[in-house]
Design an enzyme around this catalytic site. Structure first.
Site, PDB file in Angstrom:
ATOM      1  N   THR A 184       0.845  -1.196   0.000  1.00  0.00           N
ATOM      2  CA  THR A 184       0.000   0.000   0.000  1.00  0.00           C
ATOM      3  C   THR A 184       0.877   1.242   0.000  1.00  0.00           C
ATOM      4  O   THR A 184       2.088   1.159   0.148  1.00  0.00           O
ATOM      5  CB  THR A 184      -0.806   0.078   1.303  1.00  0.00           C
ATOM      6  OG1 THR A 184       0.124   0.235   2.381  1.00  0.00           O
ATOM      7  CG2 THR A 184      -1.646  -1.149   1.549  1.00  0.00           C
ATOM      8  N   GLY A 236       0.531  -4.879   4.273  1.00  0.00           N
ATOM      9  CA  GLY A 236       0.812  -6.311   4.307  1.00  0.00           C
ATOM     10  C   GLY A 236      -0.431  -7.092   3.937  1.00  0.00           C
ATOM     11  O   GLY A 236      -1.302  -6.576   3.223  1.00  0.00           O
ATOM     12  N   GLY A 238      -3.672  -7.918   3.985  1.00  0.00           N
ATOM     13  CA  GLY A 238      -4.859  -7.286   4.535  1.00  0.00           C
ATOM     14  C   GLY A 238      -5.984  -8.246   4.841  1.00  0.00           C
ATOM     15  O   GLY A 238      -6.854  -7.953   5.658  1.00  0.00           O
TER      16      GLY A 238
HETATM   17  N1  GLY Z   1      -3.053  -4.409   2.766  1.00  0.00           N
HETATM   18  C1  GLY Z   1      -3.475  -4.295   1.434  1.00  0.00           C
HETATM   19  C2  GLY Z   1      -4.312  -5.422   0.987  1.00  0.00           C
HETATM   20  O1  GLY Z   1      -4.135  -6.540   1.437  1.00  0.00           O
HETATM   21  O2  GLY Z   1      -5.141  -5.210   0.140  1.00  0.00           O
END
Ligand code: GLY
Length: 325
Positions: A184, A236, A238
């Site tokens: 991100t 990471g 998510g």
């Molecule tokens: N942390 C971003 C995602 O997993 O979409």
């Protein structure tokens, strides 16, 4: 900061806790030392530089965070955010973002947005122009168009080629159970006068099942901000991090008096306690308090978090402490 092993991490955390154990939310007032920006990954350097320019030019802290994140959303070489982000399993770029104002305790977020390269700006408009917090999918796209955003093709030749290659791989992962590429741009900021803001933007997991939403656009997961305590953001995997409400957890720790570094470490500890196999993927967090003190942590040093730190007119790229060594 260099990665450190778990024992050192724990000792450092204990020392921090000991030295800061008496802090209270009331003590968290500004020291007027100037703005501080903290952003995830190496592209955060450019985001922070732009954010500082916007603030210096008379913009608000919200303007600074939004415009800083826009730099990464606009960059076709960052293949996990905005324009050029890797698409979902059907080859469509699907963006998520959220922003929160620590002063008003208002947030805005956008999920599964197609064809618009700056979801953080759309998210800010949800916060400021509607009484809603989150818009998703076709409704989010129609809202963006109504707000004047121009639809465009978000696939670049590079991201299209990557998707075609993935799709033609006979033994490709199914992604119903596994996945990759989920970084991100997360930014937390303090203006030096007691105000904090947090924002987060991503194209999510590459080749994801269409419609997948993870932590980045969810309030309290990918970002959270409260002037009384501080701001946090997560990056990471998510799909896993959503289950821990990481950003709200960290801000809550700061509200109870924890230093941002201690709060980030406590978040990793909390996750590791409930999931013994947690070392297998990437989980990272950043935090700031209204005094501009910062924290950053990753779960393991094999997938270390690099974060960009802007303070006093210049920036650095640093590596977060790793919890599991
Ligand atoms: N942390 C971003 C995602 O997993 O979409």
């Amino acid at each position: 900061m260099e990665p450190i092993d778990r024992r050192t991490f724990l000792a450092a955390g204990a020392a921090t806790a000991a030295s800061l154990g008496t802090a209270s939310p009331a003590a968290a007032k500004a020291d007027k030392s100037g703005a501080v920006f903290l952003s995830t990954w190496k592209w955060g350097v450019h985001a922070n530089t732009r954010a500082a320019e916007v603030l210096d030019g008379g913009g608000s802290l919200l303007d600074a965070v939004e415009k800083g994140i826009n730099v990464v959303e606009d960059d076709p070489n960052v293949m996990t955010v905005g324009y050029g982000g890797l698409p979902n399993a059907q080859g469509e770029v699907e963006l998520d973002a959220g922003i929160m104002d620590g002063t008003t305790h208002r947030a805005g977020s956008i999920c599964n947005l197609h064809k618009i390269k700056n979801p953080i700006s759309v998210a800010r408009l949800v916060m400021e122009r509607t009484r809603h917090t989150t818009l998703a999918g076709e409704g989010a796209l129609q809202f963006a168009i109504a707000m004047g955003f121009a639809p465009m093709q978000l696939l670049t030749p590079k991201s299209l080629e990557a998707w075609l290659k993935w799709r033609s791989t006979p033994d490709r992962k199914s992604f119903w159970i596994d996945g990759e590429h989920h970084d991100t741009i997360g930014m937390v900021a303090a203006d030096g006068e007691g105000k904090v803001v947090a924002g987060c933007s991503t194209s999510g997991l590459a080749w994801k099942i269409p419609g997948r939403v993870a932590d980045s656009p969810l309030v309290g997961c990918g970002y959270y901000a409260d002037d009384a305590a501080g701001a946090a953001s997560a990056t990471g995997d998510g799909d896993v991090m959503t289950n821990y409400c990481t950003s709200a957890f960290i801000v809550q720790q700061m509200a109870r008096g924890a230093h941002p570094q201690e709060a980030c470490e406590e978040c990793m500890r909390m996750m590791a306690r409930s999931a013994p196999d947690i070392h297998t993927d990437m989980y990272c967090v950043i935090a700031i308090n209204p005094r501009g003190e910062i924290g950053a942590a990753s779960m393991n040093s094999k997938q270390p978090l690099q974060y960009a730190h802007w303070r006093g007119g210049s920036g650095t790229l640093e590596t977060a402490a790793a919890f599991l060594g």
